[in-house]
Every structure is written in C-alpha cells, then in structure tokens.
Design a protein around this motif. Structure first.
Motif, mmCIF file in Angstrom:
data_model
loop_
_atom_site.group_PDB
_atom_site.id
_atom_site.type_symbol
_atom_site.label_atom_id
_atom_site.label_comp_id
_atom_site.label_asym_id
_atom_site.label_seq_id
_atom_site.Cartn_x
_atom_site.Cartn_y
_atom_site.Cartn_z
ATOM 1 N N MET A 5 -46.546 17.052 39.890
ATOM 2 C CA MET A 5 -46.921 15.765 39.300
ATOM 3 C C MET A 5 -47.786 14.957 40.267
ATOM 4 O O MET A 5 -48.800 14.388 39.881
ATOM 5 N N VAL A 6 -47.390 14.900 41.516
ATOM 6 C CA VAL A 6 -48.138 14.126 42.509
ATOM 7 C C VAL A 6 -49.471 14.809 42.816
ATOM 8 O O VAL A 6 -50.490 14.135 42.979
ATOM 9 N N ALA A 11 -55.387 14.824 42.126
ATOM 10 C CA ALA A 11 -56.577 15.455 41.549
ATOM 11 C C ALA A 11 -57.262 14.530 40.553
ATOM 12 O O ALA A 11 -58.494 14.444 40.520
ATOM 13 N N LEU A 12 -56.477 13.836 39.745
ATOM 14 C CA LEU A 12 -57.032 12.889 38.783
ATOM 15 C C LEU A 12 -57.804 11.785 39.505
ATOM 16 O O LEU A 12 -58.936 11.460 39.143
ATOM 17 N N LEU A 13 -57.193 11.214 40.547
ATOM 18 C CA LEU A 13 -57.855 10.153 41.296
ATOM 19 C C LEU A 13 -59.138 10.657 41.960
ATOM 20 O O LEU A 13 -60.170 9.968 41.930
ATOM 21 N N LYS A 60 -39.329 6.101 45.093
ATOM 22 C CA LYS A 60 -40.251 5.729 44.024
ATOM 23 C C LYS A 60 -40.568 6.929 43.142
ATOM 24 O O LYS A 60 -40.426 8.074 43.551
ATOM 25 N N ILE A 61 -41.046 6.618 41.931
ATOM 26 C CA ILE A 61 -41.542 7.630 41.003
ATOM 27 C C ILE A 61 -43.030 7.387 40.847
ATOM 28 O O ILE A 61 -43.460 6.237 40.682
ATOM 29 N N ALA A 62 -43.841 8.441 40.907
ATOM 30 C CA ALA A 62 -45.292 8.296 40.771
ATOM 31 C C ALA A 62 -45.622 7.613 39.452
ATOM 32 O O ALA A 62 -45.051 7.920 38.413
ATOM 33 N N ASN A 63 -46.563 6.663 39.509
ATOM 34 C CA ASN A 63 -46.977 5.907 38.335
ATOM 35 C C ASN A 63 -48.490 6.017 38.216
ATOM 36 O O ASN A 63 -49.223 5.405 38.985
#
Length: 74
Positions: A5-6, A11-13, A60-63
């Motif tokens: 997920m991270v 990659a998206l960023l 924390k959870i990635a947002n």
C-alpha cells in the motif's frame, strides 16, 4: 499489506509529481497518515486488544488523499 500500500502511494506521488525527491515523498507519506495510535486492535493470532502504536512504527495509516493534498502544496 502495509508495504504494498505504501509503495503504491509512493509510486502514485512520483508519477503525478515527478519533481518530488524520494525524501520529500517519504516525508509526505509519514506526515499525511491518519493517526490511530491510541485505537485498540486485536493482537495478531490472539484476542487480546493492544494499542495500534504497539504494532507499528508510526501509529498511522497511510492516507492517499492527504498525501496528494500535501504534494500539491509543495
């Protein structure tokens, strides 16, 4: 599941904001996460409840939404 997920968020960023450095992307991911450190969650393989921060480094959870918002501000 956290690593895929991270990695996907990084990659998206990088794909939408190619001028960001790896250090900026790391900072965005760490600062933009949803803080759930004080929430209790079951200990894997047990029914005992423990604080979420006991199971991970940041608590924390990635947002993704918050991360993209922060990247747009940079």
């Amino acid at each position: 599941m956290a690593c895929p997920m991270v990695s996907g968020l990084a990659a998206l960023l990088k794909s939408y904001f190619p001028k960001l450095t790896m250090f900026q992307i790391r900072d965005i991911i760490l600062k933009s996460g949803q803080d759930v450190a004080d929430m209790e969650t079951p200990l894997p393989g047990d029914k005992k409840l423990v604080p979420f921060k006991a199971l991970c480094e940041t608590g924390k959870i990635a947002n993704v939404y918050n991360a993209v918002e922060m990247a747009m501000e940079m």
